[in-house]
Write a protein that holds these residues in place. Structure first.
Motif, PDB file in Angstrom:
ATOM      1  N   ASP A  61     -17.859 -24.287 -41.627  1.00 33.45           N
ATOM      2  CA  ASP A  61     -17.603 -23.342 -40.541  1.00 33.45           C
ATOM      3  C   ASP A  61     -16.111 -23.238 -40.239  1.00 33.45           C
ATOM      4  N   PHE A  62     -15.433 -24.386 -40.215  1.00 28.10           N
ATOM      5  CA  PHE A  62     -14.003 -24.380 -39.895  1.00 28.10           C
ATOM      6  C   PHE A  62     -13.211 -23.655 -40.976  1.00 28.10           C
ATOM      7  N   LEU A  63     -13.474 -23.997 -42.241  1.00 26.81           N
ATOM      8  CA  LEU A  63     -12.681 -23.456 -43.343  1.00 26.81           C
ATOM      9  C   LEU A  63     -12.988 -21.988 -43.618  1.00 26.81           C
ATOM     10  N   SER A  64     -14.119 -21.507 -43.151  1.00 29.76           N
ATOM     11  CA  SER A  64     -14.461 -20.092 -43.336  1.00 29.76           C
ATOM     12  C   SER A  64     -14.162 -19.273 -42.085  1.00 29.76           C
ATOM     13  N   GLY A  65     -13.633 -19.920 -41.045  1.00 25.92           N
ATOM     14  CA  GLY A  65     -13.411 -19.255 -39.774  1.00 25.92           C
ATOM     15  C   GLY A  65     -11.946 -18.944 -39.507  1.00 25.92           C
ATOM     16  N   PRO A  66     -11.657 -18.393 -38.332  1.00 24.15           N
ATOM     17  CA  PRO A  66     -10.295 -17.932 -38.012  1.00 24.15           C
ATOM     18  C   PRO A  66      -9.282 -19.047 -37.814  1.00 24.15           C
ATOM     19  N   HIS A  67      -9.753 -20.279 -37.538  1.00 24.74           N
ATOM     20  CA  HIS A  67      -8.810 -21.362 -37.272  1.00 24.74           C
ATOM     21  C   HIS A  67      -8.120 -21.857 -38.551  1.00 24.74           C
ATOM     22  N   ARG A  68      -8.725 -21.585 -39.701  1.00 22.96           N
ATOM     23  CA  ARG A  68      -8.131 -22.049 -40.969  1.00 22.96           C
ATOM     24  C   ARG A  68      -6.697 -21.543 -41.123  1.00 22.96           C
ATOM     25  N   ASP A  69      -6.436 -20.302 -40.730  1.00 27.42           N
ATOM     26  CA  ASP A  69      -5.104 -19.725 -40.907  1.00 27.42           C
ATOM     27  C   ASP A  69      -4.055 -20.387 -40.020  1.00 27.42           C
ATOM     28  N   ARG A  70      -4.512 -21.103 -39.003  1.00 26.70           N
ATOM     29  CA  ARG A  70      -3.563 -21.783 -38.108  1.00 26.70           C
ATOM     30  C   ARG A  70      -3.499 -23.291 -38.368  1.00 26.70           C
ATOM     31  N   LEU A  71      -4.157 -23.733 -39.430  1.00 29.62           N
ATOM     32  CA  LEU A  71      -4.133 -25.149 -39.781  1.00 29.62           C
ATOM     33  C   LEU A  71      -2.768 -25.504 -40.367  1.00 29.62           C
ATOM     34  N   ARG A  72      -2.221 -26.633 -39.938  1.00 30.90           N
ATOM     35  CA  ARG A  72      -0.926 -27.095 -40.432  1.00 30.90           C
ATOM     36  C   ARG A  72      -0.979 -28.609 -40.652  1.00 30.90           C
ATOM     37  N   ALA A  73      -0.121 -29.094 -41.533  1.00 26.97           N
ATOM     38  CA  ALA A  73       0.114 -30.527 -41.671  1.00 26.97           C
ATOM     39  C   ALA A  73       1.325 -30.865 -40.815  1.00 26.97           C
ATOM     40  N   CYS A  74       1.203 -31.858 -39.962  1.00 29.78           N
ATOM     41  CA  CYS A  74       2.310 -32.241 -39.080  1.00 29.78           C
ATOM     42  C   CYS A  74       3.512 -32.655 -39.924  1.00 29.78           C
ATOM     43  N   SER A  75       4.684 -32.126 -39.550  1.00 28.99           N
ATOM     44  CA  SER A  75       5.898 -32.391 -40.325  1.00 28.99           C
ATOM     45  C   SER A  75       6.739 -33.529 -39.760  1.00 28.99           C
ATOM     46  N   ALA A  76       6.244 -34.212 -38.736  1.00 27.50           N
ATOM     47  CA  ALA A  76       7.004 -35.320 -38.161  1.00 27.50           C
ATOM     48  C   ALA A  76       7.040 -36.502 -39.113  1.00 27.50           C
ATOM     49  N   PRO A  77       8.128 -37.280 -39.082  1.00 23.83           N
ATOM     50  CA  PRO A  77       8.211 -38.454 -39.951  1.00 23.83           C
ATOM     51  C   PRO A  77       7.016 -39.384 -39.741  1.00 23.83           C
ATOM     52  N   ARG A  78       6.416 -39.814 -40.826  1.00 20.18           N
ATOM     53  CA  ARG A  78       5.326 -40.793 -40.883  1.00 20.18           C
ATOM     54  C   ARG A  78       3.978 -40.261 -40.396  1.00 20.18           C
ATOM     55  N   CYS A  79       3.928 -39.047 -39.798  1.00 19.64           N
ATOM     56  CA  CYS A  79       2.643 -38.530 -39.345  1.00 19.64           C
ATOM     57  C   CYS A  79       1.857 -37.996 -40.535  1.00 19.64           C
ATOM     58  N   VAL A  80       0.552 -38.203 -40.508  1.00 17.78           N
ATOM     59  CA  VAL A  80      -0.304 -37.756 -41.620  1.00 17.78           C
ATOM     60  C   VAL A  80      -1.426 -36.843 -41.126  1.00 17.78           C
ATOM     61  N   ARG A  81      -1.329 -36.366 -39.904  1.00 21.77           N
ATOM     62  CA  ARG A  81      -2.394 -35.562 -39.318  1.00 21.77           C
ATOM     63  C   ARG A  81      -2.272 -34.083 -39.688  1.00 21.77           C
ATOM     64  N   TYR A  82      -3.422 -33.424 -39.666  1.00 22.81           N
ATOM     65  CA  TYR A  82      -3.481 -31.964 -39.658  1.00 22.81           C
ATOM     66  C   TYR A  82      -3.747 -31.532 -38.223  1.00 22.81           C
ATOM     67  N   PHE A  83      -3.341 -30.309 -37.884  1.00 15.61           N
ATOM     68  CA  PHE A  83      -3.598 -29.794 -36.541  1.00 15.61           C
ATOM     69  C   PHE A  83      -3.733 -28.285 -36.605  1.00 15.61           C
TER      70      PHE A  83
END
Length: 205
Positions: free
Chosen positions: A145-167
């Motif tokens: 549902d997430f990957l086929s929905g509108p939020h996918r286009d706003r998904l990002r990988a955090c660019s902060a040092p040492r962070c490994v999260r997506y948001f």
């Protein structure tokens, strides 16, 4: 604050607060705690009180997370993926096949509810009795549902040092998953400018 179950699953890999990566699903106990924390999102899909997590279920949830993170990496491309698993991502076709196969483990059928004093509504009904199967399928469907929905286009990988999260990006200039990551990134940039100035090199813009 809006939450997405697929993003919660991907975020069980996180910065440990020091210089490494923590895995919330590294043990059966950790998986149990995480599933219990998702009770609201899983309501109506999984009877969590009936669920007993064992090593086999833990391994399957971890494999599903690997597939989701691989597909998240595809979603943010051509931007860099999370550094946590950038060098060992599951191939995209394998991730797709695995995600879809897990989602298909539970057969659900739509049923119409129409109370005499209310509007009609559709609910999904499952005949699956194994709560582990229902959990895995629910997690997979959430990712579909997430990957086929509108939020996918706003998904990002955090660019902060040492962070490994997506948001999920909530405003136009957002670069980080949370304010503390922004503070860390700005401090790192400031340190880099100071170091370049001290070394006599050009300062970063």
């Amino acid at each position: 604050m809006e939450r997405w179950l697929a993003l919660e699953l991907a975020s069980t890999v996180r910065h440990d607060g020091d210089s490494g990566v923590a895995d919330d699903l590294a043990s059966v106990e950790g998986v149990t705690r995480w599933v219990q924390a998702q009770a609201e999102s899983l309501s109506g899909q999984v009877r969590i009180r009936e669920l007993s997590v064992d090593e086999a279920l833990r391994s399957e949830i971890v494999a599903l997370r690997q597939a989701v993170r691989a597909l998240f990496a595809r979603a943010v491309s051509p931007a860099p993926p999370s550094p946590a698993d950038a060098r060992r991502l599951m191939p995209v076709e394998e991730a797709l096949a695995y995600l879809n196969s897990v989602a298909a483990r539970e057969s659900v059928v739509p049923q119409l509810d129409w109370p005499s004093d209310g509007a009609p509504a559709v609910r999904l009904v499952s005949a699956e009795g194994d709560p582990a199967v229902r959990l895995l399928a629910a997690l997979a469907r959430a990712a579909v549902d997430f990957l086929s929905g509108p939020h996918r286009d706003r998904l990002r990988a955090c660019s902060a040092p040492r962070c490994v999260r997506y948001f999920v990006k909530s405003h136009g200039r957002q670069e980080w998953c949370k304010p503390s990551c922004g503070n860390r990134a700005r401090a790192a940039r400031h340190y880099q400018r100071q170091r370049q100035a001290t070394d006599g090199g050009p300062a970063a813009s």
